[in-house]
Design a protein around this motif. Structure first.
Motif, PDB file in Angstrom:
ATOM      1  N   ARG A   1       0.830  -1.198   0.000  1.00 24.17           N
ATOM      2  CA  ARG A   1       0.000   0.000   0.000  1.00 24.17           C
ATOM      3  C   ARG A   1       0.870   1.256   0.000  1.00 24.17           C
ATOM      4  N   SER A   2       1.907   1.242   0.817  1.00 21.87           N
ATOM      5  CA  SER A   2       2.805   2.393   0.897  1.00 21.87           C
ATOM      6  C   SER A   2       3.500   2.637  -0.437  1.00 21.87           C
ATOM      7  N   ALA A   3       3.924   1.557  -1.104  1.00 18.54           N
ATOM      8  CA  ALA A   3       4.595   1.699  -2.393  1.00 18.54           C
ATOM      9  C   ALA A   3       3.663   2.289  -3.443  1.00 18.54           C
ATOM     10  N   ARG A   4       2.394   1.836  -3.446  1.00 19.51           N
ATOM     11  CA  ARG A   4       1.438   2.372  -4.410  1.00 19.51           C
ATOM     12  C   ARG A   4       1.151   3.849  -4.133  1.00 19.51           C
ATOM     13  N   SER A   5       1.070   4.189  -2.846  1.00 17.55           N
ATOM     14  CA  SER A   5       0.830   5.593  -2.502  1.00 17.55           C
ATOM     15  C   SER A   5       1.991   6.465  -2.948  1.00 17.55           C
ATOM     16  N   ALA A   6       3.212   5.941  -2.778  1.00 18.71           N
ATOM     17  CA  ALA A   6       4.390   6.708  -3.198  1.00 18.71           C
ATOM     18  C   ALA A   6       4.395   6.912  -4.709  1.00 18.71           C
ATOM     19  N   ARG A   7       3.974   5.884  -5.468  1.00 19.41           N
ATOM     20  CA  ARG A   7       3.921   6.023  -6.921  1.00 19.41           C
ATOM     21  C   ARG A   7       2.898   7.070  -7.329  1.00 19.41           C
TER      22      ARG A   7
ATOM     23  N   PRO B   1      -7.388   6.903  -3.473  1.00 18.71           N
ATOM     24  CA  PRO B   1      -8.602   6.078  -3.404  1.00 18.71           C
ATOM     25  C   PRO B   1      -9.038   5.807  -1.972  1.00 18.71           C
ATOM     26  N   LEU B   2     -10.323   5.623  -1.804  1.00 15.35           N
ATOM     27  CA  LEU B   2     -10.870   5.124  -0.551  1.00 15.35           C
ATOM     28  C   LEU B   2     -10.658   3.617  -0.547  1.00 15.35           C
ATOM     29  N   ARG B   3      -9.988   3.115   0.478  1.00 14.06           N
ATOM     30  CA  ARG B   3      -9.618   1.694   0.537  1.00 14.06           C
ATOM     31  C   ARG B   3     -10.608   0.950   1.426  1.00 14.06           C
ATOM     32  N   VAL B   4     -11.363   0.044   0.818  1.00 13.40           N
ATOM     33  CA  VAL B   4     -12.411  -0.692   1.518  1.00 13.40           C
ATOM     34  C   VAL B   4     -12.031  -2.167   1.568  1.00 13.40           C
ATOM     35  N   GLY B   5     -11.958  -2.723   2.768  1.00 17.56           N
ATOM     36  CA  GLY B   5     -11.774  -4.159   2.931  1.00 17.56           C
ATOM     37  C   GLY B   5     -13.106  -4.786   3.290  1.00 17.56           C
TER      38      GLY B   5
ATOM     39  N   PRO C   1     -17.367  13.332  -7.089  1.00 15.48           N
ATOM     40  CA  PRO C   1     -16.830  13.333  -8.461  1.00 15.48           C
ATOM     41  C   PRO C   1     -15.310  13.251  -8.485  1.00 15.48           C
ATOM     42  N   GLY C   2     -14.787  12.365  -9.333  1.00 13.26           N
ATOM     43  CA  GLY C   2     -13.340  12.200  -9.463  1.00 13.26           C
ATOM     44  C   GLY C   2     -12.708  11.294  -8.435  1.00 13.26           C
ATOM     45  N   ALA C   3     -13.490  10.766  -7.489  1.00 10.82           N
ATOM     46  CA  ALA C   3     -12.940   9.891  -6.452  1.00 10.82           C
ATOM     47  C   ALA C   3     -12.725   8.485  -6.999  1.00 10.82           C
ATOM     48  N   GLU C   4     -11.950   7.690  -6.267  1.00  7.54           N
ATOM     49  CA  GLU C   4     -11.694   6.292  -6.605  1.00  7.54           C
ATOM     50  C   GLU C   4     -11.908   5.427  -5.371  1.00  7.54           C
ATOM     51  N   VAL C   5     -12.203   4.152  -5.618  1.00 12.54           N
ATOM     52  CA  VAL C   5     -12.358   3.183  -4.530  1.00 12.54           C
ATOM     53  C   VAL C   5     -11.552   1.937  -4.873  1.00 12.54           C
ATOM     54  N   GLU C   6     -10.811   1.414  -3.907  1.00 13.71           N
ATOM     55  CA  GLU C   6     -10.132   0.132  -4.037  1.00 13.71           C
ATOM     56  C   GLU C   6     -10.776  -0.842  -3.053  1.00 13.71           C
ATOM     57  N   VAL C   7     -11.235  -1.983  -3.553  1.00 14.36           N
ATOM     58  CA  VAL C   7     -11.900  -2.983  -2.723  1.00 14.36           C
ATOM     59  C   VAL C   7     -11.015  -4.222  -2.613  1.00 14.36           C
TER      60      VAL C   7
ATOM     61  N   SER D   1      -3.959  -1.171   6.124  1.00 19.90           N
ATOM     62  CA  SER D   1      -4.014  -1.465   4.691  1.00 19.90           C
ATOM     63  C   SER D   1      -5.374  -1.156   4.080  1.00 19.90           C
ATOM     64  N   ALA D   2      -6.342  -0.784   4.894  1.00 17.06           N
ATOM     65  CA  ALA D   2      -7.657  -0.355   4.421  1.00 17.06           C
ATOM     66  C   ALA D   2      -8.134   0.785   5.307  1.00 17.06           C
ATOM     67  N   ASP D   3      -8.924   1.684   4.726  1.00 16.64           N
ATOM     68  CA  ASP D   3      -9.479   2.791   5.501  1.00 16.64           C
ATOM     69  C   ASP D   3     -10.614   2.334   6.405  1.00 16.64           C
ATOM     70  N   LEU D   4     -11.296   1.280   5.993  1.00 13.33           N
ATOM     71  CA  LEU D   4     -12.339   0.700   6.832  1.00 13.33           C
ATOM     72  C   LEU D   4     -12.574  -0.739   6.404  1.00 13.33           C
ATOM     73  N   GLY D   5     -13.107  -1.530   7.331  1.00 14.66           N
ATOM     74  CA  GLY D   5     -13.517  -2.891   7.041  1.00 14.66           C
ATOM     75  C   GLY D   5     -15.023  -2.986   7.085  1.00 14.66           C
ATOM     76  N   VAL D   6     -15.599  -3.807   6.214  1.00 20.56           N
ATOM     77  CA  VAL D   6     -17.044  -4.030   6.174  1.00 20.56           C
ATOM     78  C   VAL D   6     -17.268  -5.530   6.287  1.00 20.56           C
ATOM     79  N   GLY D   7     -17.845  -5.960   7.397  1.00 19.47           N
ATOM     80  CA  GLY D   7     -18.017  -7.388   7.608  1.00 19.47           C
ATOM     81  C   GLY D   7     -18.860  -7.662   8.832  1.00 19.47           C
ATOM     82  N   PRO D   8     -18.819  -8.907   9.337  1.00 20.07           N
ATOM     83  CA  PRO D   8     -19.536  -9.210  10.580  1.00 20.07           C
ATOM     84  C   PRO D   8     -18.984  -8.374  11.726  1.00 20.07           C
ATOM     85  N   MET D   9     -19.811  -8.147  12.727  1.00 20.94           N
ATOM     86  CA  MET D   9     -19.380  -7.394  13.891  1.00 20.94           C
ATOM     87  C   MET D   9     -18.135  -8.040  14.498  1.00 20.94           C
ATOM     88  N   PRO D  10     -17.015  -7.301  14.619  1.00 21.62           N
ATOM     89  CA  PRO D  10     -15.794  -7.898  15.170  1.00 21.62           C
ATOM     90  C   PRO D  10     -15.955  -8.209  16.658  1.00 21.62           C
TER      91      PRO D  10
END
Length: 290
Positions: A73-79, A90-94, A116-122, A139-148
């Motif tokens: 993730r860090s390498a992609r952000s640097a690029r 991008p908004l990073r969704v796990g 407008p113009g935003a991106e999402v990585e799932v 590695s993600a901005d938020l997780g979406v799943g069962p209650m942890p």
């Protein structure tokens, strides 16, 4: 060790096999296997193991994976930063595989329409534990799943997810106008069950236990979408999230009696950004609709 080797490791874990990972990455399987062995040699311990035709993380692999994902993730952000300040971050969704087929796509569509113009990585996961590690490592901005079960950061309830029972069209129990079924009526049948790493696996076993039996597997799968197809093919009843249903399949869908539900949540490692808060609002709209 190299970023490419880390990318290979992550792909194998996400795909569950060397063959599928090699196809996704566009490399040969021997090349992929060799680079994983080089990575394990550099780390000093095995990271993957083969078990019953599956590829699983070793205990050290589970510890190492979040760091590999964070490094990538860090390498992609640097690029992206090097490409210019105007590049969107991008908004990073796990999330879980079943939710990536269900509530996440319409929430992404709604959020993008307002940004407008935003991106999402799932990023999709089979195991809720792997998803939680992914979010905890940043590695993600938020997780979406069962209650942890245990979580130090913010947790937002999204709503309950219904599981439905799928039988092949023409099944003797799929009588006309029947809408629900006691799972005990299926106690003598082989079932389509989930791989033990799938977060739905214990939910199905617990539901059957409450009905007075232990389900016997005809076949196991990692994915709810595959369970739906296997049930449609007549290999056994399956419990799947309602949001995964596909129109046009030759199946009968019944509601378990009593109902089977699980609470879904969005969770973060730290305080939400405005983008994350907006996405959680979109998720709640679709879980409520579901």
């Amino acid at each position: 060790m190299s970023f490419r080797q880390m990318e290979y490791l992550v792909a194998v874990v996400e795909e569950g096999s060397f063959t599928a990972a090699a196809q996704r990455l566009g490399v040969t399987q021997p090349t992929l296997s060799h680079q994983i062995r080089v990575l394990e040699r550099d780390v000093g311990v095995p990271l993957l193991e083969r078990a019953s035709g599956r590829v699983l993380l070793t205990p050290m692999g589970r510890e190492y994976l979040p760091h590999a994902e964070a490094a990538l993730r860090s390498a992609r952000s640097a690029r992206r930063a090097g490409a210019g300040a105007g590049s969107p971050v991008p908004l990073r969704v796990g999330t879980m595989y079943s939710l990536a087929l269900g509530i996440v796509p319409p929430a992404v569509r709604a959020w993008l329409a307002s940004e407008p113009g935003a991106e999402v990585e799932v990023s999709e996961f089979v195991s809720s534990g792997d998803l939680e590690n992914h979010v905890a490592a940043g590695s993600a901005d938020l997780g979406v799943g069962p209650m942890p079960g245990r979580w130090d950061g913010p947790v937002y309830e999204l709503g309950e997810e219904n599981l439905v029972l799928v039988l092949p069209e023409g099944d003797p129990l799929a009588v006309e106008e029947r809408v629900s079924l006691d799972l005990g009526e299926l106690s003598g049948r082989p079932w389509v069950l989930y791989d033990e790493r799938n977060a739905l696996a214990p939910l199905v076993v617990q539901a059957c236990a409450k009905a007075g039996f232990t389900p016997r597997a005809a076949v196991r799968t990692r994915h709810a979408a595959t369970a739906l197809q296997l049930a449609a093919a007549g290999l056994g009843p399956a419990l799947i999230p309602e949001s995964v249903l596909e129109p046009g399949l030759p199946v009968t869908v019944l509601r378990p009696d009593p109902p089977i539900r699980r609470m879904l949540a969005a969770y973060l490692a730290g305080p939400p950004s405005p983008a994350v808060s907006g996405f959680i609002t979109a998720l709640r709209r679709w879980t409520s609709a579901d």
